[in-house]
Write a protein that holds these residues in place. Sequence first.
Motif, PDB file in Angstrom:
ATOM      1  N   SER A 179       0.869  -0.964   0.242  1.00  0.00           N
ATOM      2  CA  SER A 179      -0.027  -0.195  -0.120  1.00  0.00           C
ATOM      3  C   SER A 179       1.082   1.140  -0.176  1.00  0.00           C
ATOM      4  O   SER A 179       1.991   1.276   0.635  1.00  0.00           O
ATOM      5  CB  SER A 179      -0.819  -0.489   1.627  1.00  0.00           C
ATOM      6  OG  SER A 179      -1.658   1.248   1.196  1.00  0.00           O
ATOM      7  N   SER A 180       0.485   2.211  -0.663  1.00  0.00           N
ATOM      8  CA  SER A 180       0.584   3.289  -0.956  1.00  0.00           C
ATOM      9  C   SER A 180       0.485   4.896  -0.797  1.00  0.00           C
ATOM     10  O   SER A 180      -0.387   4.410  -1.246  1.00  0.00           O
ATOM     11  CB  SER A 180       2.153   3.388  -2.200  1.00  0.00           C
ATOM     12  OG  SER A 180       3.156   2.521  -2.562  1.00  0.00           O
ATOM     13  N   ASP A 181       0.938   6.076  -0.086  1.00  0.00           N
ATOM     14  CA  ASP A 181       0.141   6.962  -0.007  1.00  0.00           C
ATOM     15  C   ASP A 181       1.170   7.871  -0.026  1.00  0.00           C
ATOM     16  O   ASP A 181       2.279   8.164   0.523  1.00  0.00           O
ATOM     17  CB  ASP A 181      -0.558   7.016   1.346  1.00  0.00           C
ATOM     18  CG  ASP A 181      -2.497   6.341   1.570  1.00  0.00           C
ATOM     19  OD1 ASP A 181      -2.993   6.845   0.031  1.00  0.00           O
ATOM     20  OD2 ASP A 181      -2.574   5.558   2.214  1.00  0.00           O
ATOM     21  N   LEU A 223       0.996  12.128   1.253  1.00  0.00           N
ATOM     22  CA  LEU A 223       0.361  12.471   2.763  1.00  0.00           C
ATOM     23  C   LEU A 223       1.639  14.560   2.511  1.00  0.00           C
ATOM     24  O   LEU A 223       2.026  14.653   2.745  1.00  0.00           O
ATOM     25  CB  LEU A 223       0.988  12.618   4.383  1.00  0.00           C
ATOM     26  CG  LEU A 223      -0.099  11.752   4.224  1.00  0.00           C
ATOM     27  CD1 LEU A 223       0.315   9.989   3.598  1.00  0.00           C
ATOM     28  CD2 LEU A 223      -0.866  10.693   6.060  1.00  0.00           C
ATOM     29  N   HIS A 275      -3.554  17.172   4.630  1.00  0.00           N
ATOM     30  CA  HIS A 275      -3.916  15.574   5.128  1.00  0.00           C
ATOM     31  C   HIS A 275      -2.886  16.320   6.496  1.00  0.00           C
ATOM     32  O   HIS A 275      -3.548  15.652   7.379  1.00  0.00           O
ATOM     33  CB  HIS A 275      -2.828  14.605   4.559  1.00  0.00           C
ATOM     34  CG  HIS A 275      -3.221  13.910   3.498  1.00  0.00           C
ATOM     35  ND1 HIS A 275      -3.175  14.269   1.978  1.00  0.00           N
ATOM     36  CD2 HIS A 275      -4.393  13.296   3.332  1.00  0.00           C
ATOM     37  CE1 HIS A 275      -3.038  13.638   1.163  1.00  0.00           C
ATOM     38  NE2 HIS A 275      -4.438  13.188   1.527  1.00  0.00           N
ATOM     39  N   ASN A 316      -1.390   4.158   6.407  1.00  0.00           N
ATOM     40  CA  ASN A 316      -0.959   3.305   5.055  1.00  0.00           C
ATOM     41  C   ASN A 316      -1.563   1.493   6.284  1.00  0.00           C
ATOM     42  O   ASN A 316      -1.976   0.401   5.370  1.00  0.00           O
ATOM     43  CB  ASN A 316       0.235   3.172   4.828  1.00  0.00           C
ATOM     44  CG  ASN A 316       0.456   3.744   4.212  1.00  0.00           C
ATOM     45  OD1 ASN A 316       0.821   4.244   2.535  1.00  0.00           O
ATOM     46  ND2 ASN A 316       0.631   5.101   4.584  1.00  0.00           N
ATOM     47  N   ASP A 355      -4.393   0.498   5.791  1.00  0.00           N
ATOM     48  CA  ASP A 355      -4.826   0.027   4.180  1.00  0.00           C
ATOM     49  C   ASP A 355      -4.679  -1.796   4.426  1.00  0.00           C
ATOM     50  O   ASP A 355      -5.155  -2.504   3.752  1.00  0.00           O
ATOM     51  CB  ASP A 355      -4.292   0.504   3.031  1.00  0.00           C
ATOM     52  CG  ASP A 355      -4.798   1.510   2.519  1.00  0.00           C
ATOM     53  OD1 ASP A 355      -6.118   1.817   2.030  1.00  0.00           O
ATOM     54  OD2 ASP A 355      -4.083   2.652   2.136  1.00  0.00           O
ATOM     55  N   THR A 396       5.296   3.890   1.786  1.00  0.00           N
ATOM     56  CA  THR A 396       5.031   2.042   1.308  1.00  0.00           C
ATOM     57  C   THR A 396       5.147   1.842   2.272  1.00  0.00           C
ATOM     58  O   THR A 396       6.144   0.933   2.511  1.00  0.00           O
ATOM     59  CB  THR A 396       5.537   1.935  -0.237  1.00  0.00           C
ATOM     60  OG1 THR A 396       5.698   2.965  -1.316  1.00  0.00           O
ATOM     61  CG2 THR A 396       5.470   1.014  -0.531  1.00  0.00           C
ATOM     62  N   SER A 408     -11.404   6.208   4.708  1.00  0.00           N
ATOM     63  CA  SER A 408     -10.732   7.176   4.390  1.00  0.00           C
ATOM     64  C   SER A 408     -11.220   8.216   3.888  1.00  0.00           C
ATOM     65  O   SER A 408     -11.741   9.326   4.864  1.00  0.00           O
ATOM     66  CB  SER A 408      -9.350   6.913   4.366  1.00  0.00           C
ATOM     67  OG  SER A 408      -9.756   6.370   2.647  1.00  0.00           O
ATOM     68  N   HIS A 446     -10.729  13.258  -4.085  1.00  0.00           N
ATOM     69  CA  HIS A 446      -8.955  13.425  -4.107  1.00  0.00           C
ATOM     70  C   HIS A 446      -9.087  14.818  -5.169  1.00  0.00           C
ATOM     71  O   HIS A 446      -8.320  15.083  -5.644  1.00  0.00           O
ATOM     72  CB  HIS A 446      -8.733  12.435  -5.181  1.00  0.00           C
ATOM     73  CG  HIS A 446      -8.929  11.530  -3.681  1.00  0.00           C
ATOM     74  ND1 HIS A 446      -6.933  11.082  -2.840  1.00  0.00           N
ATOM     75  CD2 HIS A 446      -9.446  10.504  -3.416  1.00  0.00           C
ATOM     76  CE1 HIS A 446      -7.701  10.473  -1.106  1.00  0.00           C
ATOM     77  NE2 HIS A 446      -9.165   9.936  -1.923  1.00  0.00           N
TER      78      HIS A 446
END
Length: 346
Positions: free
Chosen positions: A50-52, A54, A59, A77, A80, A142, A210, A345
């Motif tokens: 999982s990647s994010d 911020l 955020h 993350n 997720d 990640t 989320s 988004h």
Amino acid sequence: MNEFDVIKTFFKESRFFTNPHKIFKCKSFVGIGDDASVFSPPKGFDLVVSSDLLIEGTHFRSDHTPESIGHKVLAVNLSDIAAMGAEPLCFTLSVNMPKFDSNWLYGFCDGIFNIANETSCKLIGGDTVKSKENAPMFFGITVIGIVPSGKALKRKSMKLNDDIWISGALGDPGEAIKNNFFCEKLLTPQPRLALGKKLLEIANSAIDVSDGLSSDLSHLLEESSKNLKKKIFASIDFLSVASCLGPCLFTNYLKNKLSLDECCSLAVSSGDEYELCFSARKGLRKTIKSLSLELNLPLTRIGEVICERESEKIPGFNIKKNIIWKNTKGLPLKPENYPPDGFKHF
């Protein structure tokens, strides 16, 4: 202080303690300090990634504590990972800052490594960049987890007649963003990792909340409809949602500032919750209630999955929507009164 000094001072293992998975104790493991990390996943497990990103101003705010920002960067993350029923293994972190502030960075590292240690999630690499002055900070992360092969929870696996459940309480992070007040859940969310692992043998589908339940539940229904090759719908009862309102929203109801239906509408559209929404067959209700007691975590049944033929019987049915909302009197809301979608988004 150059990039390598920053890495050595703030991000090398000498600065923090972890209890990583045994695969990181193998001679073949390569971690921080090389061009890339190298490790072998444990046998019998699938990797979950999982990647994010911020970004300051979207955020988190610049006046939030560095400890809370560090915590949140990893926690969202991990949420997720929890939604897939996985166990966290390791993560990479990319840091972009307009200026170097050692005190701020120490606080940030305290926040991120505290939750990393709590979840046995090892930092294995990343990048550090100094941006132009006055540019917003941002962090790219990640997380890699593991789940028994073929067992991962997925969005697309809802079944007709499933119950729909939500963990925890809803609404306060959204209210805190809108009204600018302190909310611990917004600043330091707690990923539901223990719940996610338990759901592997219970749930048919899951997603982390989320963007807001009104949006994220819709994603579950869309993906499951594609998988089933027929459209399915959710019937959600505000009376059930009312039993999992956050303290702030519930207080507003008690003070007659908002009606119960208004509170429920705000709760289901509130983002930054990081709770798990999941579906399970009706025969598992007692099992889920026992799990709630075991984890000391509220798990609330808020509705069910229904077919198109059944949904058409409901007054005010709108084929363009895949969620039918019922007010606290059990009556379906008109589409124009539906809760708003959660965070968008774009």
